[in-house]
Design a protein around this motif. Structure first.
Motif, PDB file in Angstrom:
ATOM      1  N   PRO A   1      -7.022   5.093   7.426  1.00  0.00           N
ATOM      2  CA  PRO A   1      -7.388   3.945   6.139  1.00  0.00           C
ATOM      3  C   PRO A   1      -8.703   3.243   6.365  1.00  0.00           C
ATOM      4  O   PRO A   1      -9.060   3.056   7.862  1.00  0.00           O
TER       5      PRO A   1
ATOM      6  N   ASN B   1       0.848  -1.300   0.083  1.00  0.00           N
ATOM      7  CA  ASN B   1      -0.071   0.045  -0.102  1.00  0.00           C
ATOM      8  C   ASN B   1       0.982   1.179  -0.111  1.00  0.00           C
ATOM      9  O   ASN B   1       1.519   1.405   1.071  1.00  0.00           O
TER      10      ASN B   1
ATOM     11  N   THR C   1      -2.844   4.279  -3.581  1.00  0.00           N
ATOM     12  CA  THR C   1      -2.352   3.047  -2.749  1.00  0.00           C
ATOM     13  C   THR C   1      -1.841   1.947  -3.768  1.00  0.00           C
ATOM     14  O   THR C   1      -1.039   1.140  -3.228  1.00  0.00           O
TER      15      THR C   1
ATOM     16  N   THR D   1      -6.167  -2.028  -2.493  1.00  0.00           N
ATOM     17  CA  THR D   1      -6.316  -1.554  -1.261  1.00  0.00           C
ATOM     18  C   THR D   1      -7.062  -0.153  -1.151  1.00  0.00           C
ATOM     19  O   THR D   1      -6.650   0.609  -2.133  1.00  0.00           O
TER      20      THR D   1
ATOM     21  N   GLU E   1      -0.352   3.973   2.798  1.00  0.00           N
ATOM     22  CA  GLU E   1      -0.575   3.826   4.257  1.00  0.00           C
ATOM     23  C   GLU E   1       0.112   5.060   5.133  1.00  0.00           C
ATOM     24  O   GLU E   1      -0.575   5.313   6.223  1.00  0.00           O
ATOM     25  N   HIS E   2       0.980   5.787   4.744  1.00  0.00           N
ATOM     26  CA  HIS E   2       1.764   6.849   5.590  1.00  0.00           C
ATOM     27  C   HIS E   2       0.912   8.055   5.759  1.00  0.00           C
ATOM     28  O   HIS E   2       1.360   8.753   6.574  1.00  0.00           O
TER      29      HIS E   2
ATOM     30  N   PRO F   1      -7.204   5.870   1.738  1.00  0.00           N
ATOM     31  CA  PRO F   1      -7.496   6.678   2.713  1.00  0.00           C
ATOM     32  C   PRO F   1      -8.558   7.928   2.626  1.00  0.00           C
ATOM     33  O   PRO F   1      -7.999   8.681   1.666  1.00  0.00           O
TER      34      PRO F   1
ATOM     35  N   ARG G   1     -11.184   0.484   7.371  1.00  0.00           N
ATOM     36  CA  ARG G   1     -11.120  -0.679   7.731  1.00  0.00           C
ATOM     37  C   ARG G   1     -12.489  -1.476   7.660  1.00  0.00           C
ATOM     38  O   ARG G   1     -13.557  -0.939   7.429  1.00  0.00           O
TER      39      ARG G   1
END
Ligand code: FES
Length: 294
Positions: free
Chosen positions: A292, A172, A228, A271, A175-176, A274, A294
């Protein structure tokens, strides 16, 4: 450079592989059906890349066969373990093709350095599968062939891990962003509403986290800007739909994400993106990365 790193990096520089790499990509594009089937191979319905999950099947069965073969040598009466080891080798062979198919679908969108590495990874696995297949018909040499196949698969698997971790093919790439944006605790001012173009996505930032922001009249929606899949700039993509169904399509490989929940609707990304919550107050746009999905 450390030995292991330079060893596993070497295939990325083998330009002689380029004609084969191009042909493999073009053939996959032609043969692998698009839409839902391609999405399934990428792992989109699961929200997780399919290829590394599938790889556990041939790896697990072949390593189990190897352990039985070792036990067959060390344990008295171990000859009886030959039949289950053979069954496990057959399972390895049976699971190689779907695993390779999922990897081939992911391969198409990789850049050339990654593709060269992926070609060598695939070639190693093809050799391993050939040895496992030969072991099914080999009589007394079966154990030797199974073991050789598993050792080759181990090297190819390590190269696959290097491709994922060192060359970032598969993880992904967004993610950060939640953390870069301060963990979503508070709304941040990302600029005046009037500075945003009408109906066209634009890039704004919360700290170092880039956002793809879309203004329609007096309302604003946003999503994190780094795709992503492989990190493409979403704000350079195409907007479709209206309201809760508004989407942005990544300009690099065509993954389509919904602004409202980050869901992947099409393309190679597996993915979700976010998401970002927005408000307009006193002519200013406020935003926070929700995190992100869920
Ligand atoms: S970077 Fe590949 S679809 Fe966005």
């Amino acid at each position: 450079m450390p030995f292991l790193s330079s060893l596993f990096d070497a295939p990325s520089r083998w330009t002689k592989l380029d004609p084969l790499a191009s042909r493999a990509g073009a053939t996959a594009d032609r043969l692998l059906p698009g839409g839902r089937v391609r999405g399934l191979l990428h792992g989109r319905p699961a929200g997780h890349p399919l290829h590394p999950a599938m790889a556990m099947l041939p790896v697990g069965t072949s390593v189990s066969a190897l352990l039985l073969d070792v036990a067959a040598v060390l344990v008295p009466g171990g000859a009886a373990l030959g039949a289950p080891a053979r069954g496990l080798a057959a399972a390895s062979v049976a699971t190689v093709a779907p695993t390779a198919l999922a990897g081939w679908a992911d391969y198409v969108d990789l850049h050339r350095d990654q593709q060269r590495t992926a070609i060598v990874h695939a070639a190693g696995n093809a050799v391993a599968a050939t040895l496992w297949t030969a072991s099914l018909f080999a009589g007394r040499r079966a154990r030797l062939l199974r073991t050789a196949g598993t050792l080759v698969a181990g090297g190819a698997g390590a190269l696959g891990g290097h491709l994922a971790y060192r060359w970032a093919a598969g993880p992904n790439h967004a993610e950060h962003l939640f953390h870069l944006a301060g963990g979503g605790e508070e709304f941040s001012d990302v600029g005046p509403l009037d500075d945003l173009p009408e109906g066209r996505p634009a890039q704004r930032r919360i700290g170092d986290a880039p956002l793809c922001v879309l203004r329609r009249g007096g309302s604003v929606m946003a999503i994190t800007d780094t795709c992503t899949h492989l990190g493409g700039p979403l704000h350079e993509g195409e907007v479709k739909g209206t309201g809760e169904g508004t989407t942005i399509t990544c300009p690099w490989h065509g993954s389509e994400f919904r602004f409202s929940d980050g869901e992947v609707l099409d393309g190679p990304a597996s993915t979700p993106q976010p998401t970002v919550e927005t408000r307009v107050a006193d002519g200013r746009v406020l935003a926070r990365v929700v995190g992100p999905p869920r």
